[in-house]
Design a protein around this motif. Structure first.
Motif, mmCIF file in Angstrom:
data_model
loop_
_atom_site.group_PDB
_atom_site.id
_atom_site.type_symbol
_atom_site.label_atom_id
_atom_site.label_comp_id
_atom_site.label_asym_id
_atom_site.label_seq_id
_atom_site.Cartn_x
_atom_site.Cartn_y
_atom_site.Cartn_z
ATOM 1 N N TYR A 1 0.829 -1.214 0.000
ATOM 2 C CA TYR A 1 0.000 0.000 0.000
ATOM 3 C C TYR A 1 0.862 1.262 0.000
ATOM 4 C CZ TYR A 1 -4.157 -2.821 0.912
ATOM 5 O OH TYR A 1 -5.187 -3.735 0.813
ATOM 6 N N LEU A 2 1.992 1.227 0.711
ATOM 7 C CA LEU A 2 2.890 2.385 0.706
ATOM 8 C C LEU A 2 3.450 2.629 -0.696
ATOM 9 C CD1 LEU A 2 4.807 1.910 4.080
ATOM 10 C CD2 LEU A 2 3.015 3.583 3.545
ATOM 11 N N LEU A 3 3.733 1.554 -1.417
ATOM 12 C CA LEU A 3 4.168 1.708 -2.805
ATOM 13 C C LEU A 3 3.077 2.363 -3.646
ATOM 14 C CD1 LEU A 3 6.317 1.146 -4.977
ATOM 15 C CD2 LEU A 3 5.336 -1.143 -5.255
ATOM 16 N N LEU A 4 1.832 2.022 -3.355
ATOM 17 C CA LEU A 4 0.714 2.605 -4.106
ATOM 18 C C LEU A 4 0.453 4.061 -3.724
ATOM 19 C CD1 LEU A 4 -1.669 -0.486 -4.008
ATOM 20 C CD2 LEU A 4 -0.498 0.425 -6.024
ATOM 21 N N THR A 5 0.977 4.505 -2.576
ATOM 22 C CA THR A 5 0.826 5.929 -2.231
ATOM 23 C C THR A 5 1.647 6.819 -3.151
ATOM 24 O OG1 THR A 5 2.648 5.881 -0.622
ATOM 25 C CG2 THR A 5 0.422 5.395 0.205
ATOM 26 N N LEU A 6 2.534 6.225 -3.946
ATOM 27 C CA LEU A 6 3.340 6.985 -4.903
ATOM 28 C C LEU A 6 2.707 7.016 -6.290
ATOM 29 C CD1 LEU A 6 6.855 5.549 -3.914
ATOM 30 C CD2 LEU A 6 5.729 7.623 -3.060
ATOM 31 N N VAL B 1 3.022 -1.079 -14.641
ATOM 32 C CA VAL B 1 3.946 -1.864 -13.809
ATOM 33 C C VAL B 1 3.919 -1.382 -12.366
ATOM 34 C CG1 VAL B 1 6.359 -2.475 -13.441
ATOM 35 C CG2 VAL B 1 5.424 -2.436 -15.759
ATOM 36 N N HIS B 2 3.830 -0.075 -12.165
ATOM 37 C CA HIS B 2 3.767 0.469 -10.806
ATOM 38 C C HIS B 2 2.527 -0.051 -10.086
ATOM 39 C CE1 HIS B 2 4.116 4.313 -8.108
ATOM 40 N NE2 HIS B 2 3.758 3.251 -7.422
ATOM 41 N N LEU B 3 1.384 0.025 -10.747
ATOM 42 C CA LEU B 3 0.139 -0.420 -10.124
ATOM 43 C C LEU B 3 0.171 -1.921 -9.830
ATOM 44 C CD1 LEU B 3 -2.809 0.205 -9.293
ATOM 45 C CD2 LEU B 3 -3.467 -0.300 -11.654
ATOM 46 N N VAL B 4 0.577 -2.718 -10.805
ATOM 47 C CA VAL B 4 0.588 -4.162 -10.635
ATOM 48 C C VAL B 4 1.605 -4.580 -9.574
ATOM 49 C CG1 VAL B 4 1.109 -6.351 -11.788
ATOM 50 C CG2 VAL B 4 -0.290 -4.639 -12.939
ATOM 51 N N SER B 5 2.746 -3.907 -9.533
ATOM 52 C CA SER B 5 3.756 -4.247 -8.528
ATOM 53 C C SER B 5 3.226 -4.009 -7.118
ATOM 54 C CB SER B 5 5.018 -3.410 -8.754
ATOM 55 O OG SER B 5 5.588 -3.676 -10.015
ATOM 56 N N GLY B 6 2.598 -2.855 -6.913
ATOM 57 C CA GLY B 6 2.031 -2.573 -5.600
ATOM 58 C C GLY B 6 0.971 -3.571 -5.204
ATOM 59 N N PHE C 1 -8.226 11.600 -9.432
ATOM 60 C CA PHE C 1 -8.453 10.193 -9.115
ATOM 61 C C PHE C 1 -7.196 9.552 -8.535
ATOM 62 C CE2 PHE C 1 -8.629 5.654 -10.107
ATOM 63 C CZ PHE C 1 -9.846 5.331 -9.528
ATOM 64 N N ALA C 2 -6.036 9.916 -9.073
ATOM 65 C CA ALA C 2 -4.780 9.393 -8.511
ATOM 66 C C ALA C 2 -4.617 9.829 -7.059
ATOM 67 C CB ALA C 2 -3.593 9.870 -9.356
ATOM 68 N N GLN C 3 -5.001 11.074 -6.761
ATOM 69 C CA GLN C 3 -4.965 11.530 -5.376
ATOM 70 C C GLN C 3 -5.941 10.728 -4.519
ATOM 71 O OE1 GLN C 3 -3.038 13.406 -3.799
ATOM 72 N NE2 GLN C 3 -4.107 14.045 -1.929
ATOM 73 N N GLU C 4 -7.098 10.434 -5.062
ATOM 74 C CA GLU C 4 -8.084 9.599 -4.373
ATOM 75 C C GLU C 4 -7.500 8.225 -4.054
ATOM 76 O OE1 GLU C 4 -12.474 7.627 -5.472
ATOM 77 O OE2 GLU C 4 -11.556 9.097 -6.787
ATOM 78 N N ALA C 5 -6.831 7.623 -5.033
ATOM 79 C CA ALA C 5 -6.220 6.313 -4.816
ATOM 80 C C ALA C 5 -5.102 6.374 -3.784
ATOM 81 C CB ALA C 5 -5.688 5.758 -6.141
ATOM 82 N N SER D 1 -4.813 4.359 -0.282
ATOM 83 C CA SER D 1 -3.628 3.557 0.047
ATOM 84 C C SER D 1 -3.113 3.882 1.441
ATOM 85 C CB SER D 1 -2.521 3.808 -0.983
ATOM 86 O OG SER D 1 -2.952 3.498 -2.285
ATOM 87 N N VAL D 2 -3.112 5.173 1.777
ATOM 88 C CA VAL D 2 -2.652 5.584 3.112
ATOM 89 C C VAL D 2 -3.554 4.989 4.184
ATOM 90 C CG1 VAL D 2 -2.367 7.543 4.666
ATOM 91 C CG2 VAL D 2 -1.551 7.698 2.308
ATOM 92 N N VAL D 3 -4.864 5.083 3.982
ATOM 93 C CA VAL D 3 -5.804 4.529 4.958
ATOM 94 C C VAL D 3 -5.591 3.025 5.105
ATOM 95 C CG1 VAL D 3 -8.244 4.132 5.470
ATOM 96 C CG2 VAL D 3 -7.513 6.342 4.555
ATOM 97 N N SER D 4 -5.443 2.324 3.989
ATOM 98 C CA SER D 4 -5.230 0.877 4.032
ATOM 99 C C SER D 4 -3.934 0.530 4.742
ATOM 100 C CB SER D 4 -5.228 0.309 2.611
ATOM 101 O OG SER D 4 -6.466 0.527 1.964
ATOM 102 N N ALA D 5 -2.868 1.301 4.459
ATOM 103 C CA ALA D 5 -1.575 1.042 5.110
ATOM 104 C C ALA D 5 -1.670 1.233 6.617
ATOM 105 C CB ALA D 5 -0.503 1.965 4.524
#
Length: 517
Positions: free
Chosen positions: A346-351, A359-364, A472-476, A480-484
């Motif tokens: 989730y921290l990776l997805l905060t970026l 690749v960034h999305l799938v990796s996270g 939307f990216a900010q929303e995601a 991610s922060v909440v999930s982390a």
């Protein structure tokens, strides 16, 4: 079963393969509709409300009847209930494939939900009965978990491949040969198990549990789709009130559906809570995952489903590592580690940014999947082990119900937080030339923004899409922060409460099993 130390033999492992198949299909039937709905909508012409019921009726009935079906398996035989459910699932699949009207399809989906509710608790409780060795049972539960989770990923992929060559009803007909295979093999490979002293079935208790679960999940889903309002809040409140009445009845009943004594031990309650929290983040963030691929990255449904496949393929890695490590380093440590791995994902997805590649999305998501896979497999095995063998069906149903609630809450809460962030940021960054109606449509959803942009001049359309994608990216990122944060809190919870419970001797295991260190 072999005689050596009560270990399972080849028959049990082949039986496990048979048990995984119906769970795979039950999970697929929840996700396959995402890719099938446009085709059937063009053919049947359902209204907006009917489309929602086509999508949701299956999951509503499945979630609402898990406890009832688990209890029925304990009382009348888990294999018998599984076979009855498989037969009904096959018949309902044919009815769904042959539906000629939205009402017929909704009815068939409801029957699929009723039948599907028998599959998860029956198969999981049969695993409890077939695998008495703790290490083997942990492996079996891990395989079952991978199969159940894999169905959600494989549904859109298989559905997309079928829709390339056949009509929409084919996504339902693939269920039929698998269920026929189950009906043939199950009596040969699966033992029958039931509570030797089941008592009378509590019909009123079953009705109360159904109303309670349906009301709460419907209210949560309505809030996720339309925001807080009096109707969904009233549904949730009514569901909680009926749930309280259900628990009161279980406390007083001579033969309760749920043994409330189970909730007195942290070995049972803490894993239930952890399972719900893990599902909260995974299911809740999937809402953003699919939209990012299809709307921001402009992928088709099948392409986005194929890019989701790595998430499923790496999950068995987490499951295998967790089941191997739990007897050596202890269940609380393994689950805490899995939650921290998910936190890293989730921290990776905060970026994540609007211009981030796939690749960034799938990796996270892959890192999240490894961690959640480890958590789900281990806590499910702990829940099963904590319950008496004669209550394995009810315990399995409670595990699945907690996951359903976690997923529903994840969609509702993360969706609500994300929507607020999206609307706020888009209101500040949208082109000034938009009319109030166009701005309202763009602020409603990301899909609304993309559709609005398609009606605008090129320059304005590009500006609106860029602003919407950034919002939307900010929303995601916020999701991610909440999930982390939740995963970290859950890791602390499992590492302290469950270890404390073990130290207080609240975690007794059945004879012959290995107590985690």
């Amino acid at each position: 079963m072999t005689a050596q130390q009560g270990r399972a033999g080849s028959r049990e492992w082949v039986g496990l393969a048979v048990l995984v198949l119906p769970c795979l299909l039950a999970s697929m039937d929840m996700s396959v509709m995402f890719i099938t709905l446009p085709s059937l909508a063009a053919d049947l012409g359902p209204s907006g409300s009917e489309q929602l019921w086509i999508m949701d009726s299956y999951g509503f009935l499945l979630a609402g009847l898990l406890i009832t079906m688990g209890t029925l398996g304990d009382r009348f035989g888990r294999r018998r209930v599984l076979l009855a459910g498989a037969a009904a699932f096959g018949v309902a699949s044919v009815l769904a494939a042959c539906a000629t009207s939205p009402a017929t399809l909704i009815a068939a989906r409801m029957l699929l939900g009723i039948a599907g509710a028998t599959l998860a608790p029956s198969t999981l409780s049969l695993i409890r009965s077939m695998f008495h060795d703790a290490a083997q049972r942990a492996t079996a539960v891990g395989i079952w978990t991978a199969g159940f989770a894999g169905g959600a990923i494989l549904g859109p992929i298989i559905g997309g491949l079928l829709l390339e060559h056949f009509w929409w009803g084919s996504v339902f007909l693939i269920n039929v040969p698998v269920m026929v295979l189950l009906l043939v093999l199950a009596p040969l490979l699966l033992p029958e198990h039931r509570d030797p002293v089941p008592g009378r079935f509590d019909l009123l208790g079953a009705a109360l549990s159904l109303v309670a679960v349906l009301s709460v999940i419907y209210g949560i889903k309505a809030m996720a789709e339309h925001g807080p309002g009096w109707t969904p809040l009233a549904c949730c409140a009514a569901g909680l009130a009926v749930g309280a009445a259900f628990l009161r009845r279980q406390h007083l009943a001579a033969h309760p559906m749920i043994d409330l004594k189970l909730f007195r031990t942290r070995r049972f309650t803490v894993p239930l809570l952890i399972d719900a929290l893990a599902t909260f983040g995974l299911v809740g963030f999937s809402l953003f995952n699919w939209q990012f691929m299809q709307l921001v990255l402009d992928m088709g449904p099948l392409e986005s489903a194929l890019w989701s496949l790595p998430t499923f393929l790496v999950m068995p890695v987490g499951i295998a590592l967790a089941t191997a490590a739990a007897p050596r380093v202890g269940t609380p440590n393994v689950v805490a580690a899995g939650l921290l791995v998910a936190t890293a994902g989730y921290l990776l997805l905060t970026l994540l940014r609007a211009d981030s590649g796939i690749v960034h999305l799938v990796s996270g998501m892959a890192v999240v999947s490894i961690g959640i896979g480890a958590v789900s497999a281990v806590v499910t095995e702990v829940i099963l082990s904590a319950a008496p063998p004669e209550r394995a069906g009810a315990a399995s149903a409670l595990a699945e119900t907690s996951a359903e609630f976690g997923g529903a809450l994840g969609i509702a809460i993360l969706g609500s937080i994300g929507t607020t962030v999206y609307r706020s940021q888009l209101a500040d960054s949208a082109p000034d030339s938009l009319t109030p109606d166009q701005l309202d449509a763009a602020k409603s959803t990301l899909g609304g923004a993309v559709e609005t942009a398609s009606t605008l001049p090129t320059g304005t359309a590009d500006s609106l899409r860029d602003a919407a994608f950034d919002a939307f990216a900010q929303e995601a990122r916020i999701a991610s922060v909440v999930s982390a944060v939740l995963m970290t809190a859950a890791a602390v919870l499992i590492a302290t409460l469950l270890r404390t419970a073990r130290n207080r001797n609240e975690t007794g295991t059945e004879a012959g099993t290995t107590q985690p260190a």
